[in-house]
Structures are given as structure tokens and as C-alpha cells.
Scaffold this motif. Structure first.
Motif, mmCIF file in Angstrom:
data_model
loop_
_atom_site.group_PDB
_atom_site.id
_atom_site.type_symbol
_atom_site.label_atom_id
_atom_site.label_comp_id
_atom_site.label_asym_id
_atom_site.label_seq_id
_atom_site.Cartn_x
_atom_site.Cartn_y
_atom_site.Cartn_z
ATOM 1 N N ALA D 6 0.841 -1.203 0.000
ATOM 2 C CA ALA D 6 0.000 0.000 0.000
ATOM 3 C C ALA D 6 0.874 1.250 0.000
ATOM 4 N N SER D 7 1.891 1.282 0.857
ATOM 5 C CA SER D 7 2.674 2.515 0.933
ATOM 6 C C SER D 7 3.544 2.675 -0.326
ATOM 7 N N GLU D 8 4.011 1.556 -0.884
ATOM 8 C CA GLU D 8 4.733 1.637 -2.145
ATOM 9 C C GLU D 8 3.808 2.207 -3.224
ATOM 10 N N ASP D 9 2.535 1.789 -3.162
ATOM 11 C CA ASP D 9 1.557 2.269 -4.132
ATOM 12 C C ASP D 9 1.314 3.774 -3.978
ATOM 13 N N ASP D 10 1.569 4.289 -2.785
ATOM 14 C CA ASP D 10 1.369 5.718 -2.531
ATOM 15 C C ASP D 10 2.598 6.548 -2.899
ATOM 16 N N ARG D 11 3.681 5.892 -3.261
ATOM 17 C CA ARG D 11 4.906 6.635 -3.572
ATOM 18 C C ARG D 11 4.742 7.391 -4.890
ATOM 19 N N ARG D 12 5.192 8.627 -4.909
ATOM 20 C CA ARG D 12 5.016 9.474 -6.093
ATOM 21 C C ARG D 12 6.341 10.105 -6.493
ATOM 22 N N TYR D 13 6.503 10.299 -7.790
ATOM 23 C CA TYR D 13 7.492 11.254 -8.282
ATOM 24 C C TYR D 13 6.748 12.559 -8.540
ATOM 25 N N THR D 31 3.718 14.056 -22.972
ATOM 26 C CA THR D 31 4.216 13.021 -23.886
ATOM 27 C C THR D 31 5.414 12.309 -23.260
ATOM 28 N N PHE D 32 6.299 13.097 -22.674
ATOM 29 C CA PHE D 32 7.434 12.489 -21.978
ATOM 30 C C PHE D 32 6.965 11.519 -20.888
ATOM 31 N N LEU D 33 6.024 11.986 -20.082
ATOM 32 C CA LEU D 33 5.545 11.141 -18.982
ATOM 33 C C LEU D 33 4.863 9.889 -19.507
ATOM 34 N N ALA D 34 4.134 10.022 -20.597
ATOM 35 C CA ALA D 34 3.481 8.842 -21.187
ATOM 36 C C ALA D 34 4.533 7.866 -21.714
ATOM 37 N N GLU D 35 5.596 8.403 -22.300
ATOM 38 C CA GLU D 35 6.653 7.537 -22.856
ATOM 39 C C GLU D 35 7.332 6.694 -21.778
ATOM 40 N N VAL D 36 7.499 7.271 -20.584
ATOM 41 C CA VAL D 36 8.129 6.488 -19.517
ATOM 42 C C VAL D 36 7.077 5.710 -18.717
ATOM 43 N N SER D 64 4.738 3.130 -11.507
ATOM 44 C CA SER D 64 4.346 3.026 -12.918
ATOM 45 C C SER D 64 5.514 3.325 -13.852
ATOM 46 N N ILE D 65 6.601 3.833 -13.273
ATOM 47 C CA ILE D 65 7.759 4.228 -14.080
ATOM 48 C C ILE D 65 8.916 3.279 -13.788
ATOM 49 N N GLY D 66 9.488 2.716 -14.808
ATOM 50 C CA GLY D 66 10.575 1.750 -14.619
ATOM 51 C C GLY D 66 11.939 2.401 -14.497
ATOM 52 N N LEU D 67 11.982 3.569 -13.850
ATOM 53 C CA LEU D 67 13.250 4.293 -13.714
ATOM 54 C C LEU D 67 13.426 4.737 -12.267
ATOM 55 N N GLY D 68 14.669 4.804 -11.836
ATOM 56 C CA GLY D 68 14.955 5.408 -10.543
ATOM 57 C C GLY D 68 14.886 6.921 -10.659
ATOM 58 N N LEU D 69 14.914 7.610 -9.514
ATOM 59 C CA LEU D 69 14.768 9.057 -9.522
ATOM 60 C C LEU D 69 15.897 9.736 -10.308
ATOM 61 N N ASP D 70 17.121 9.269 -10.098
ATOM 62 C CA ASP D 70 18.259 9.917 -10.768
ATOM 63 C C ASP D 70 18.143 9.794 -12.288
ATOM 64 N N GLU D 71 17.779 8.597 -12.718
ATOM 65 C CA GLU D 71 17.645 8.379 -14.158
ATOM 66 C C GLU D 71 16.505 9.220 -14.733
ATOM 67 N N LEU D 72 15.400 9.284 -13.977
ATOM 68 C CA LEU D 72 14.261 10.089 -14.425
ATOM 69 C C LEU D 72 14.656 11.561 -14.522
ATOM 70 N N ARG D 73 15.381 12.032 -13.530
ATOM 71 C CA ARG D 73 15.846 13.422 -13.557
ATOM 72 C C ARG D 73 16.728 13.689 -14.774
ATOM 73 N N ASP D 93 11.012 12.518 -4.912
ATOM 74 C CA ASP D 93 10.478 11.177 -4.659
ATOM 75 C C ASP D 93 9.843 11.213 -3.271
ATOM 76 N N THR D 94 8.534 11.031 -3.185
ATOM 77 C CA THR D 94 7.892 11.120 -1.860
ATOM 78 C C THR D 94 8.302 9.969 -0.948
ATOM 79 N N GLY D 95 8.966 8.980 -1.523
ATOM 80 C CA GLY D 95 9.476 7.886 -0.700
ATOM 81 C C GLY D 95 10.707 8.282 0.103
ATOM 82 N N VAL D 96 11.308 9.404 -0.249
ATOM 83 C CA VAL D 96 12.462 9.913 0.499
ATOM 84 C C VAL D 96 11.964 10.978 1.470
ATOM 85 N N ARG D 97 12.093 10.680 2.749
ATOM 86 C CA ARG D 97 11.552 11.526 3.797
ATOM 87 C C ARG D 97 12.278 12.872 3.866
ATOM 88 N N LYS D 98 11.532 13.959 3.908
ATOM 89 C CA LYS D 98 12.153 15.275 4.040
ATOM 90 C C LYS D 98 12.421 15.609 5.510
#
Lengths: 296, 296, 296, 296
Positions: D6-13, D31-36, D64-73, D93-98
């Protein structure tokens, strides 16, 4: 000559009174207060056309009156008697600290809020104890130096009698001025509602009478309302139907899921409970039938 | 025996009074009202710790008192005299219809709103006349059967004296209880502010003291505020600095351009003016120095 | 080169669309709009986790697109087809003035408010006609140059069929974008609810779902609520249960009698109806099941 | 196949971007977001007519995206480059706590509120440390298991440089996403404003731009306003003039003395700070010049 200290200067005798309306009530009361030298700091009146009753609350500077509370009560009793046998009144000294007991479950936001207000000196009462039907909120309570009692509630509602009996004893040892159901999530049995009548205060997480009972945010989400709310009310035997003390709402929209409503609703619950409780403790709430007069 | 008609039963004598605070004022007034048989329908009090003044407003059922207004005034004058020479008071009969005059320019929303309220019987006064420095709102005014006077204002502010003099005459012929600047957009000269002191009511389209003067929505947009507001206040010689009667706000966000603020602000202006004007006409507003006591 | 006039520059093509959610919808739509040169002025999206649907509204500067509305619609139809057969969409030209018809009874505050907004150029539609089941509001309607039709309704609800049939004809001749029940006080028969589905808009004088049906202010007074409200919603066959467009509330207290609630409630009714109607006319409201998405 | 928790499902970029407006931006990004393969959960856009800039915030389901944050950036950087050199963007990445650091003084209500929210799991960040120029709030901070640092500030403002330097070091060791002045009551020197630009968030206890500077409730009382407010804003070198994130107000009346305003104002300060901080931490606030775009 001694000047009263600032806090002594803030001490008030607070009269709250309801009686069938007739000409001359205000004159009778204010003449009495003038005779004992009372300097009136706040005064509010309401003549209720619907019920034919009259209500008033008066706060008098205690230092302006050369009488103790007991003597003042005794003297005022003759005024009240003149106003007739139905007259209901209380007379409190704000210099005498009130006590409250909180009933909680797992959700801590209302508890945290009240603890924070108590720590900041904002609450006009001491939190004598917190009682939970789950142990989750024990630690934060004890950190604030307040006793926490855990009472285990059986799954089967039919078997909860002894648990409620235990809660009653834990509460009554403090003879509190308010028993606050701070998201307690248990329906009080009728005998407890009677026993704490006019003192048991609940916060319900909807704008009553909409969404009575369980999971009000889910109900609100399903109906598609554009505002959600909270209601602070006295507990009576009929579920979520007691006299309302305070209500407020917050705007939501189509993007808010149930969990968003839960989160945003917490802020309203905290505010509405804190306001309602404050007014109750300051003798600003007079109950008549199913409704309240609130001299806020 | 004649029962008073419903509207006769609604007739009130309304007392509004301010005086330096001391013990016994309430007793003195309420004893007087009880002696003349007055049945108090509404009563509000305020002891102002800051100024040391006491304020009260009392609405008494006219039919409960066996006196006409003039006789009641005469009798109450002795009470007021007892309260000291600084005492200020008014005593009105709600059975005597009040009059108001509106000053307008081109923007019609406040005028439309007040005309609609008048048509619906909601306004506690008659609109005696509307005066405009533009002819734009003449037609809608006349459609409601109300006189409209167009007064041309010269471009040069230094030459507007005669125009203001003409406005003064057109207003004063009605001896109105309120002169309402319903988005009049002209700054009254000091002598008119004095002449209509306590009667000239303005609606300013900002949450004062923010954004004094011209184009407040443009100022609000430039500053990026998240709420815009409106302020109903008595007109004094200092621009937008008179005693505030009522204020309210509405939420805006980054997507709102100036024209959106103008549109949404209109709804707040209408509400705030209507509420402030109503309270003024019902003798609910007592001015003291730069501030008001509003027994709403 | 001709610069578009100010009002031409304000002309928009407005797309409103709902479809089952899947990846790439935004890309598909925005790529299409970019291809036709569309300069997007406003864009809003909502992915509804509960229903699994996706909703969007986009306002494009009409002058940025070298196509007429019909041609644009034709081209967009292929995009919509790609998004699947359940896709629902509308495409409007704000340069084409919409029409509304108002149904009224005796209470005129909502009518006055809408007439005032129309006169001030604030309403994004023309009021084509007003129909009343009482003649009371005929005069004010005609003063604004708008046709008024009086349709007499029999006392017996069972005999009102022909009256409703007459109303239907008087409405349908204008093919309006909204049929506004501006305190009409008559329950539409199911066939009319169906016939005007998505276009019939009601203002109910309570914060629904509290106080469904008749005399909601009396119900609110009896319950002792601390806020009263109003709800603008689409009319469906189930009474006061249609999709909610907008709601708001105002604070009341123990001193407010039913007539005070009626008076104060009017201001909320006017605001809530005006906002809801505006959003409907600007294609900001997308209905899905019992709920609305409002891109306000 | 593993279903995300559930919490993984809540993770957002979360992408937040501002750039000079032109046709095709949305198409390029979506279009970029759809491509990834990005599944868009929330999307908001704003084309600012005044500044000619375009702003967007998009929250995409991380799973939904097969990329890590660094690669996406890295990949998105090419899109941003296409949009031009002025483009400003962040991708979190909301999975990284601020982390946040709080600066406090003696008044504890905002601190208590934030500690309560943190304890309830409501705050989208960890409180890394609390720094006070008085030791009063040390105990409650430590009870919540959070480090407290007391930094003594000299009476003479001219000698506070070393104290601010110490605060800077204590803050910077945590490299926080927000430095919250939770009623800190000290004016930050210009170099610290610059150093923490876009991260230092203040809560001011008035509805700005009214009542800038010291003792705003006293100023509000003196002016006789009918609403008091609070403002959450970014700190800049000009006192109380930074970009506003959020504001709200509460009603007061003539009976409220300064201390009543202080008490009631606290509730608004807590709410406004909590909302503003939450939006900041969720990358919902985009600053442009003196103003903010808030995708709340």
C-alpha cells in the motif's frame, strides 16, 4: 491600600441562570448585584420567544464584592426563589480551578490538541486523568505528567458493561466538571448518559444532523458534499442527537479522497471541541430541552 | 380585548446608550424599564476595559409600555442625567420608518442588491433617493419607483465644491438616517464628513487597513494575498480610516486575475454593506472614538 | 495585421471531458491541442481513484486556433474515439451566448440577485424567460425587459400534470443550457427530471443532506444547529438527492428565530446559486454518477 | 508478480516546473511522462497572464515508471532544456523523507501543534531539530524524542551576529527542506534570508499586509478590525513582505480584548502554518517574483 494582583483582578463570580420569562427579571438580578457592590464585567441575556424562557450569564469582578462564594450563593438563593420554582442557576468562582477527564481511543489529534492547550495555560481547567480503551495514547499522556488508565473493552458490545463500570469509577473519583469524549469511539450506555448529563461532551466528526453514526467521512465522500464539518454536543441516550454546543466546517472538493477528508477534518474537530469545551467550562452554555444557549 | 396585530407586536422601542462605566448602571436602567412595564426582547451590554466606558442596547416590546415615544424619552432623560453628563443615548421607535439616501457612480452591484432587499421587504428603511455622479444607474433606480438625481462632477477635484454642495442639498431634504456611499468613488470633503458624522456609511473594497485608497484589487493582486475583503465603515475626514462596522473576506488564488477579484469581491461588498447598514439602521452600532461596538 | 479586439481575445474554446482513466490521456489531448496551435489558458485535471475515471477541462484561446468550432469538434471526435466508447465530452465556444430560463414562485431574492448580475454583465448567459407559479414576480422581471409567464398550479398535486406540461413547453422553446429552479417550491415530476437531466439546477435552503424537503429552516431551528446553509444541485427524480454543485453556510446562534434564519439564509442561497450556476454555464461542472467534479 | 505494498503504491514522483509560457509545453511534458509509462495521479497547471509564465505540478505513481529518480531526472533534463534556459524545475520522490528544523522562542502553540501532527503521522517530514532563543520549550521537545538546542541571544540587536551564526550551523547540519520560524520573534539578518531563500518559512500573526512588524494584535485592537488573521510566507530581507503561501482569518468583536485576540489568533496561526508548511513540503508552492502559485 492593597491593589489586587493582576490574577486576583481577573477573578470572577459567574452567574448562569434560566427561568420562565416575565417582566423585571433583569432589574431584580442587577439590583441585587448592585447592592452587593458587584462590578459587572460581562453580561449577556436571551429571551427565548419559542420556549418562553429567559437566560442570562453575568461575570462580576470577585474583588468588587465583599462576600465569599458561599455567602453570595446563599444571598442569591432568595433572588432565585423570587423568580419562581422552575429557576435553574449556578454560581461559580473562576478562582477555583475546574477538572476534566478525557476518554480516548486510538486517534490522538484531539488529545494532543488539549494537552498542548493545557501546557500553554490556555485551558480553563486541569486535565485530571485520561482513560483509553486502547493503550496507544498512554505515553504522550504520561509525558505531560497526567495519569492514564487503560480499560480493555470486549469485542462483544453486550459484554462491555463491566468495562463501562470501570470507566465510571475512574472518572467519578475526580468529580469532574466535564467528561470529554475526545474521539472515544464507544457509545455510552444510557445509564452513564444520565449519570453525566450536562457534563459528558462529545466531538462528532460530521456536521450534524448529517452523517450520524459510524464513518461519517465515508458517508460524506459518498454523498459528494462540498463542505465537511464537526459537531461538539452534550451526550444523551439518543446517538448523536444531544444539544449542540458548537459546529464548524471546512471546504473540500472532488480531489479529496476519504483520507484527505479525515486529515482535514481533524483540524475542524480539534477547533470545535476546544471551543465547545472552553465555553462549557466558562459557564457560557445553558441547556434547555434539546438546544443550547451559548453566550460566547 | 384587542390583541395587537402581528406587526404591532413586533414594534419595539430601542434604547442605545454609552456612558463612563460604574457600578449600578444596569440596575438603574432595568429598574426604570421594569417600572414602565417594559418587556425586554433583546438586551446587550458591553463594559469596555480599554476606554472605561459602558455600552448597552435594549429592545423593548412597545405594546408593553403604556407611554408614547416622546413621553418615554422625557422620562428616560432623568435616568440618563443620573448616569452623568457624558452619557450619550438614543431611543427609537421601530414603528417609525427610517429613510436612507444612496450615493452611486457607475458600478451598480451594491445598488441592485439594496434595491432587491428593499423590494423583498428586508431593508429596515425606505430608500428616499439615489444620487449619481454618472447617469448610468438612473434607469434601474426609476424602475423601482425611486427618484434619481444626476449631479455632474468636474474632472478637476479642485472644482467639485459646487457639485458636493448640490449633493448635500439633495440629501438633506430627506433628513436621512443614513447616507450610503454605495461605491460612490468620490472622496467626501471634510465639511460633509462632519455634517453627516455618524450617518455617512462607506463600503470600501478591501480588508482595511490593507489597501487604502484607489484600486485596492490591483494592490491585492500585486501583493499576492490569498483572501480579499470588503469593509463597511463610517466616513471621516481621514480617508478609509473611519470606525469599522463590518468586514468579511473571500478566498482567491493564483489563478484569479484582477478582474476575477473584482467579480468575486462584489459579492463580499454587497454582503458587508447590507449587514453593516442593517445594523446601523437597527441602532446596533455605537461609535466610541475610532472604534465601534456592534450588538449584532 | 489585425490585433484581435479585447473581447475577441477573451473568446475561448472550452473542452470538458470524462473517460475511464489510463496512461497517456493528457498527452493525447495536449498533443492534439498543440497541433492545432491551441494556446491553453486554463487546464484542470482530475483522476478519480474511486471511480477509475479521468476528467479534464481545458480553455483554449479561440484566436490561437485556425479552425471554426464545427471543424474543431470534428477533428477532436477522432481523439475522443481513441479514448474509448465511454468517453463523454463537450466543446463550447464562449463567443456563443448561452440561454437560461428561471422558474420562480413568490420568494424573489434569487431572482433579484440574478437580474442584478445580468444587468451588471456578470452572468455568462442571457435570461431568456422567467416562469412563475405565482404572478408576484412578474413586474420586476418585465422591468428588466425579460418575458414573464404565469402558469397557475392547482392545489391538488395529483392535478398538476397539465401545468407542468405547460412549463415544459414554455421552457423548451428556448432550448436553454440551464433551467434554474430559483426557489420554485414545486417538486418536478420524474419525466421532467429526465428530460432536463444535467440542465435543471435547484437551490435548496439547507446544507444537504441535512433537512431534506419542506421548511428546512424550521427543521434547523428545531435541531438547534449553529450553522445554516444552502445547496445548489442538479435535479433528479429523488428529492434533494441530485449531484451537489456547491454549498455554503453561515453562522447562526440561539438568538436567531426562524425568520432570522430565513433572512440570513437568503444571502447564502443567492451566493451558492450564483456560483453553482456560473460554474455550470462555464462548463466547469462534470457529473459522474451521484457526484460532481467542479473545476472552479 | 509482486503487488506493491500500500505505501509503495502511494509513492510518487513529483515534478514542479515554471517556464516562460508558449504553445506545446503541456504536450511536451505529458508526452514524456506517457513515454516512460507514468500514471499521473495529480496534475495542475497555471498560465499566468500577468508574468507570461507557465507553471505545472504533476504527481506520478512511482511504481508506474521503470526508472529510478536519478535516471528520471537525467532524462527529464533534456525536456527542460527544450523548454528554454529560464526553466526552473524540481523532481522529488515522496518515498524519500524530508527534514525540517524549527526555530522557536517562548510561545509554544505552533510547536505543540507541529509535534502533535508529527506524532500522528500527519506531517510529510521529520522534525530534525528545534532551536530556541529561550529554553522554555526544551522539555516538550525532548519528550517527543527530538533534539533541542538553546542559543542565547544578546539584548542588543547589534551583537546578535554570533548567535545567528550558531543557529545557521545548527540548522545547516541537517540540510533541511524547510526552516520554520514557528513564532521565533527574531528578524533574520539579510545573509540568512539569502542563504535559506525559498526554504525559510515564517508565520506572522496578522493578515498581511495589515499590521506588519511588532505586536500586530495590539495594532488590530487599536484599529477596531472585525477579523484577525495570520499569514504564512517565505522569509525575505524585507520584513513581512515575502511571498505569501497561505492566510486565514477569524472573527472577533468589540468584546475581545488584546488577550482574547492573542488566544483566538493562535488557532489561526497553527492552522495557517500547518497548511502552508504541508504545501511547501509537498512541492505544491512555486515562487515567482513576490508571489506564489499554490497547487493545493
Amino acid at each position: 491600600m492593597n491593589r489586587p494582583t493582576a490574577s486576583e483582578d481577573d477573578r470572577r463570580y459567574v452567574l448562569a441562570l434560566g427561568t420562565p420569562d416575565r417582566t423585571g427579571i433583569v432589574a431584580r438580578i442587577s439590583t441585587f448585584l448592585a447592592e452587593v457592590g458587584g462590578s459587572i464585567v460581562e453580561a449577556a441575556y436571551h429571551a427565548d420567544a419559542d420556549s418562553g424562557w429567559f437566560f442570562t450569564r453575568q461575570a462580576v469582578r470577585a474583588s468588587s464584592i465583599g462576600l465569599g462564594l458561599d455567602e453570595l450563593r446563599e444571598r442569591f438563593a432568595t433572588v432565585a426563589a423570587d423568580l419562581g420554582p422552575e429557576t435553574e442557576w449556578t454560581l461559580h468562582d473562576t478562582g477555583v480551578r475546574k477538572r476534566i477527564v478525557l476518554l480516548v481511543s486510538k486517534e490522538g489529534h484531539c488529545l494532543h490538541d488539549l494537552l498542548g492547550r493545557a501546557a500553554g495555560g490556555e485551558l480553563p481547567a486541569d486535565i485530571a486523568a485520561v482513560i483509553g480503551n486502547h493503550p496507544d495514547l498512554e505515553e504522550v499522556t504520561r509525558q505531560h505528567g497526567i495519569d492514564f488508565h487503560y480499560v480493555s473493552f470486549p469485542k462483544d458490545p453486550a459484554e462491555r458493561g463491566p468495562a463501562f463500570e470501570q470507566v465510571r469509577k475512574l472518572v467519578d473519583v475526580h468529580d469532574p466538571h466535564a467528561v470529554v469524549l475526545a474521539r472515544f469511539m464507544q457509545v455510552l450506555p444510557p445509564d452513564l448518559c444520565d449519570h453525566w448529563a450536562g457534563r459528558a461532551i462529545n466531538i462528532h466528526h460530521s456536521f450534524l444532523p448529517s452523517f450520524v453514526g459510524a464513518r461519517p467521512y465515508h458517508q460524506a465522500f459518498a454523498r459528494g458534499v462540498k463542505l465537511i464539518g464537526a459537531t461538539c454536543h452534550y451526550v444523551t441516550a439518543e446517538l448523536d442527537a444531544g444539544p449542540i454546543i458548537e459546529q464548524d466546517v471546512i471546504r473540500v472538493d472532488h480531489a479529496d479522497e476519504v483520507r484527505d477528508m479525515v486529515r482535514q477534518g481533524r483540524d475542524i474537530e480539534k477547533l470545535v471541541l476546544a471551543r465547545g469545551l472552553r465555553w462549557h467550562l466558562e459557564d457560557r452554555v445553558l441547556v434547555h430541552g434539546r438546544k443550547t444557549v451559548v453566550f460566547s
